[in-house]
Each structure stands twice: as C-alpha cells, then as structure tokens.
Design an enzyme around this catalytic site. Structure first.
Site, mmCIF file in Angstrom:
data_model
loop_
_atom_site.group_PDB
_atom_site.id
_atom_site.type_symbol
_atom_site.label_atom_id
_atom_site.label_comp_id
_atom_site.label_asym_id
_atom_site.label_seq_id
_atom_site.Cartn_x
_atom_site.Cartn_y
_atom_site.Cartn_z
ATOM 1 N N HIS A 124 0.943 -1.135 0.032
ATOM 2 C CA HIS A 124 -0.072 0.193 -0.154
ATOM 3 C C HIS A 124 1.021 1.251 0.026
ATOM 4 O O HIS A 124 1.892 1.190 0.577
ATOM 5 C CB HIS A 124 -0.720 -0.151 1.158
ATOM 6 C CG HIS A 124 -1.904 1.005 1.353
ATOM 7 N ND1 HIS A 124 -1.837 2.268 1.894
ATOM 8 C CD2 HIS A 124 -3.360 1.034 1.064
ATOM 9 C CE1 HIS A 124 -2.595 2.971 1.993
ATOM 10 N NE2 HIS A 124 -3.687 2.235 1.428
ATOM 11 N N ASP A 201 3.149 -4.686 7.972
ATOM 12 C CA ASP A 201 1.948 -3.792 8.017
ATOM 13 C C ASP A 201 0.821 -4.932 7.897
ATOM 14 O O ASP A 201 0.294 -5.514 7.212
ATOM 15 C CB ASP A 201 1.877 -3.046 6.675
ATOM 16 C CG ASP A 201 0.663 -2.556 6.428
ATOM 17 O OD1 ASP A 201 -0.313 -2.451 7.434
ATOM 18 O OD2 ASP A 201 0.504 -1.803 5.316
ATOM 19 N N GLN A 204 -4.641 -5.109 6.857
ATOM 20 C CA GLN A 204 -5.427 -6.048 6.439
ATOM 21 C C GLN A 204 -5.434 -7.357 7.072
ATOM 22 O O GLN A 204 -6.337 -8.340 6.327
ATOM 23 C CB GLN A 204 -5.158 -6.101 4.613
ATOM 24 C CG GLN A 204 -5.337 -4.783 4.043
ATOM 25 C CD GLN A 204 -7.089 -4.233 4.122
ATOM 26 O OE1 GLN A 204 -7.823 -5.000 4.496
ATOM 27 N NE2 GLN A 204 -7.175 -2.887 3.755
ATOM 28 N N LYS A 227 -10.258 -0.723 10.440
ATOM 29 C CA LYS A 227 -10.406 -2.170 9.717
ATOM 30 C C LYS A 227 -10.679 -3.174 10.576
ATOM 31 O O LYS A 227 -10.593 -4.355 10.355
ATOM 32 C CB LYS A 227 -9.148 -2.191 8.899
ATOM 33 C CG LYS A 227 -8.905 -1.171 7.927
ATOM 34 C CD LYS A 227 -7.701 -1.483 6.976
ATOM 35 C CE LYS A 227 -7.202 -0.321 6.336
ATOM 36 N NZ LYS A 227 -8.006 0.231 5.230
ATOM 37 N N CYS A 365 -4.968 2.440 -3.577
ATOM 38 C CA CYS A 365 -3.697 3.144 -2.755
ATOM 39 C C CYS A 365 -2.608 2.090 -2.853
ATOM 40 O O CYS A 365 -1.888 2.041 -2.040
ATOM 41 C CB CYS A 365 -3.928 3.499 -1.382
ATOM 42 S SG CYS A 365 -5.333 4.796 -1.444
HETATM 43 N N1 C6P Z 1 -6.333 0.681 2.995
HETATM 44 C C1 C6P Z 1 -8.160 0.298 1.343
HETATM 45 O O1 C6P Z 1 -9.162 0.664 0.845
HETATM 46 P P1 C6P Z 1 -4.821 3.788 7.235
HETATM 47 O O2 C6P Z 1 -5.469 4.632 6.040
HETATM 48 O O3 C6P Z 1 -3.674 4.415 8.019
HETATM 49 O O4 C6P Z 1 -6.087 3.420 8.149
HETATM 50 O O5 C6P Z 1 -4.326 2.487 6.586
HETATM 51 C C2 C6P Z 1 -3.560 2.403 5.380
HETATM 52 C C3 C6P Z 1 -3.246 1.280 5.035
HETATM 53 C C4 C6P Z 1 -2.125 0.576 5.118
HETATM 54 N N2 C6P Z 1 -1.625 -0.816 4.903
HETATM 55 C C5 C6P Z 1 -2.616 -1.481 4.297
HETATM 56 C C6 C6P Z 1 -2.187 -2.663 3.464
HETATM 57 C C7 C6P Z 1 -3.900 -0.863 3.902
HETATM 58 O O6 C6P Z 1 -4.822 -1.582 3.155
HETATM 59 C C8 C6P Z 1 -4.142 0.528 4.397
HETATM 60 C C9 C6P Z 1 -5.796 0.992 4.078
HETATM 61 C C10 C6P Z 1 -7.541 0.898 2.663
HETATM 62 O O7 C6P Z 1 -7.531 -0.584 0.869
HETATM 63 C C11 C6P Z 1 -7.537 2.408 2.387
HETATM 64 S S1 C6P Z 1 -7.008 3.113 1.063
#
Ligand code: C6P
Length: 407
Positions: A124, A201, A204, A227, A365
């Site tokens: 991401h 990370d 997910q 999430k 993203c």
């Molecule tokens: N992905 C998606 O629709 P934040 O925005 O900080 O809560 O998470 C960022 C982030 C980091 N790593 C991974 C693997 C992610 O999937 C995400 C966020 C969302 O896929 C929003 S772009």
C-alpha cells in the site's frame, strides 16, 4: 450452524439494517473500513456522556476514569497481539502514522548513504512513500521484492536483495489490492539471520486471523482500528521494547516528556514517549470495545466463516463470464480484485451502488501492484465476519446485470 450465528452477528451492526437506493445494503467494502458493532458505538456514547476528560493529567474523578479506560484498552491490545509488555503498544492515528513514525524515528537514525530498505511489490502507498521520504533524506535506497505471476512474493529475489546494506525490511501481512497473505514468519526469520529488523503492515490481516507478534518475532507491527470494527483515527504501533527505547521521539509536546526547560527536555518512558499531545481518547476506548467484541465472537467462528465465504465467493465469481482476477495467490484473505470484460471498474461500482452493493473501485492506494498486473484500476469486493452467502449471490446477480448494461 455458522450461518445461523452470522445472522445473529449481523444484528449487532445497526448500520447493516438499512436500505440503500431501496435495496438492502450489501456492504462489501470492508478492506476500506469495517462497520461498527453496537457495543463500540455505545462505548463512545458512554465516554462522552459519563466521563469525558483528559487523561494522565487530572487528579479528579473523571480524568481518572478516562485514564483507566484508556490504559485498559492498551492492555486489551497487548493481549490481542500477544505483546510482552503494554509499553510496546503505542497508540497512533492508524497504520499510516505508525509506519511514518518508524520511518522518521527509526529510519532516520539508522539509515546512512548507500543503505537500503526492502519493501515488496504489493505494498500500500502507506508502506512505500514514508520509506521514499526517509531514503531521499538520508541518501539511502529502496529495494522492492518482485512478485510472481500468482501475486506472491518471489522469495528467491528477496534472498538476493538481503545484503550488509539492508537496514530494514517492511512488508505487508495481507495485501489490500490482491488479498495475498505473505509468509511473514519466514521473511522475518531470513531477515533476522542477516541481522535485519522487520516491520509488518498488518492493516488487512488483524481482522481475519489471530495475530501473535511474539510468535512472528517481528520488530514492528502496525494496524488500523477502523479496519478492526473499531473507530476511525486510531491505530497501533507495536514495537519491541529494546528498539523503541533506542528510538528518538517522533513528535514533541505534552505527555511525552518528564521535564522541560529551555535548555533541555527529558523524555517520558515508553509508551508515552511516542504519544505526544492529547490522544484520540474515545478512539482508544472504542477500539478496546471492538477487541472485547471480537473476543466474544471468537477466532474459530471468524476464521471458519470467512474461509467458507471466500471459497464460495471465488467459485461464484469464476462463473461470471468475462470476469478475471488480477492475481491468484494460494494463501489469501477475502479481498477479491477483479476486472469484468473491459468495463471500467468505476462503472461497475456505480451500477452496483444502485443495487445497494458497496464495493471499492480504483487503484486502492496500491498503484505499483496494479501496474505489475497491467491494469490501473480494479473492482474490489472485500469480506468481513458479518457477510453472508446471500450477499455474494446478490453481488453475482448484479455483476451479470452490469454485463447486460455495458456489453
Ligand atoms: N487501505 C483500502 O481501501 P490507514 O489509512 O492508515 O488506516 O491504513 C493504511 C493502509 C496501510 N496498509 C494497508 C495494507 C492498507 O490496506 C491500508 C488502508 C484502505 O485498501 C484504504 S486506502
């Protein structure tokens, strides 16, 4: 039995009861954010209606209650990821801020000219751009593990990238764009054999299977509360104590200091050293309620139901003429990224919305991984514990309708 229990679980999520464009809401955008159970919403209301107050500062009753609830959530999170100590749990805004914290604090202090940070081709943007920023500032270089045709890490390539120049490996546990679950334990062991620390990370991953940072032996693990059935604006950085202790603060301000003079400030102990300013108190309390909720449901039910639903969804989607997945990993979570003929994913998303079905369309993203598979956007349906086979059937019917409209 499981299906009956899931119907009960759905009752815990008030938002799922509504109609959208006159159709029952079918929420399949859980990788973007999950919906919240009533107990999480109630915890936020309770905080604001009964003990709203700043924490760690007041001697009065409300402040003590707020501080107690905040720190209880830290202990719940420690148990959730199986960290050794609650001093290893830092509350931040989300996975993005957690990675930026490590890049700016750890990265800035260890990286020098010619050093390297290894990430993977399925990251991401939150696990790419913070490293580009620090590498640029320090004259270091970003190396990227190639992906196989299936959308898995090319582990031979990873081995070839590890060198005395490598200062950190930072990879995703489960991909938000193609769903791959990476063999992170293996990657961590290999990196450690070369003396290199690893950030995972987990944005997910954490809602789909049990996380055990001690078993993984990762050095850092990041996640986002929203999430994980918790509120937005709150996330967690887990870090091994010995590393966090060596790292300089990321931001300065109240609560992260022990004493301040104009000549010198002495920083507070962990975890407060990394929690400058008034934190997202209700976010932390709500996240604690989400963890209680998940504990009440239990991992066996979540894992079994999501596995069954994923297999069902994959089989049914494969029946749709003209539908193709952009990757086919063996180990995966319920993130289904697909193309339908040459229909633009935004058009798919818009027609599905009219049917009350929420999916995400776009680059998620994660532009480099889409580029790797020769596309710049996909339609993405992503599953959570409250989704049902009936909802997958609605998705399939709507996709067949999309084909009729556009072909
Ligand atoms: N992905 C998606 O629709 P934040 O925005 O900080 O809560 O998470 C960022 C982030 C980091 N790593 C991974 C693997 C992610 O999937 C995400 C966020 C969302 O896929 C929003 S772009």
């Amino acid at each position: 039995m499981t299906e009956k229990r899931i119907i009960e679980v759905r009752e815990d999520f008030p938002i799922l009861r509504q109609l959208v464009h006159g159709k029952p809401l079918t929420y399949l955008d859980n990788a973007a954010t999950t919906q919240k159970p009533r107990t999480v919403i109630d915890a936020l209301v309770k905080y604001y209606s009964e003990f709203n107050s700043n924490i760690h500062r007041g001697v009065h009753e409300l402040s003590q209650r707020a501080t107690g609830a905040y720190e209880d959530s830290r202990e719940k999170m420690r148990l959730f990821v199986n960290a050794r100590s609650e001093t290893e749990i830092i509350f931040v805004r989300g996975a993005t801020e957690a990675i930026n914290l490590v890049a700016q604090s750890y990265g800035n202090s260890v990286l020098g000219a010619g050093d390297e940070v290894i990430i993977s081709g399925m990251e991401h943007h939150a696990n790419i751009v913070p490293w580009q920023l620090v590498c640029e500032a320090r004259g270091a270089r970003l190396r990227v593990i190639r992906l196989t045709e299936r959308g898995e890490l090319d582990l031979d390539h990873f081995e070839s990238l590890l060198s005395p120049r490598t200062k950190l490996v930072s990879i995703v546990h489960a991909s938000n764009a193609i769903g791959t679950v990476n063999p992170v334990k293996h990657v961590i062991a290999r990196a450690h054999a070369s003396g290199v620390p690893v950030l995972i990370d987990g944005a997910q991953a954490v809602a789909h299977f049990e996380t055990d940072v001690r078993d993984l032996d990762c050095d850092f693990y990041v996640l986002s509360g929203h999430k994980l059935y918790g509120p937005t604006g709150i996330g967690v950085l887990y870090g091994k104590k010995e590393l966090l202790e060596r790292m300089p603060p990321y931001q300065g301000g109240g609560d992260m200091i022990r004493s301040v003079t104009f000549e010198k400030s002495v920083y507070n102990e962990l975890p407060y050293k990394f929690e400058a300013g008034t934190p997202h108190i209700e976010g932390v309390i709500g996240l604690g309620a989400a963890l209680d909720y998940l504990q009440g449901i239990g991992w066996p039910l979540i894992v079994e139901h999501e596995r069954d639903l994923l297999q069902y969804a994959l089989a049914r989607l494969r029946e749709v003429p003209g539908l193709r997945f952009i990757a086919d990993p063996c180990e995966r979570v319920g993130v289904l990224s697909f193309m339908l003929d040459d229909i633009h994913p935004h058009d798919i998303g818009t027609v599905l919305d009219q049917e009350g079905i929420a999916i995400r369309a776009g680059h998620h993203c994660a532009q480099p991984v889409l580029e790797r598979f020769g596309v710049n956007a996909t339609a993405r349906a992503s599953l959570a514990l409250y989704n049902t086979r009936g909802e997958i059937d609605r998705l399939i019917d709507a996709l067949l309708m999309v084909r009729e409209v556009f072909t």
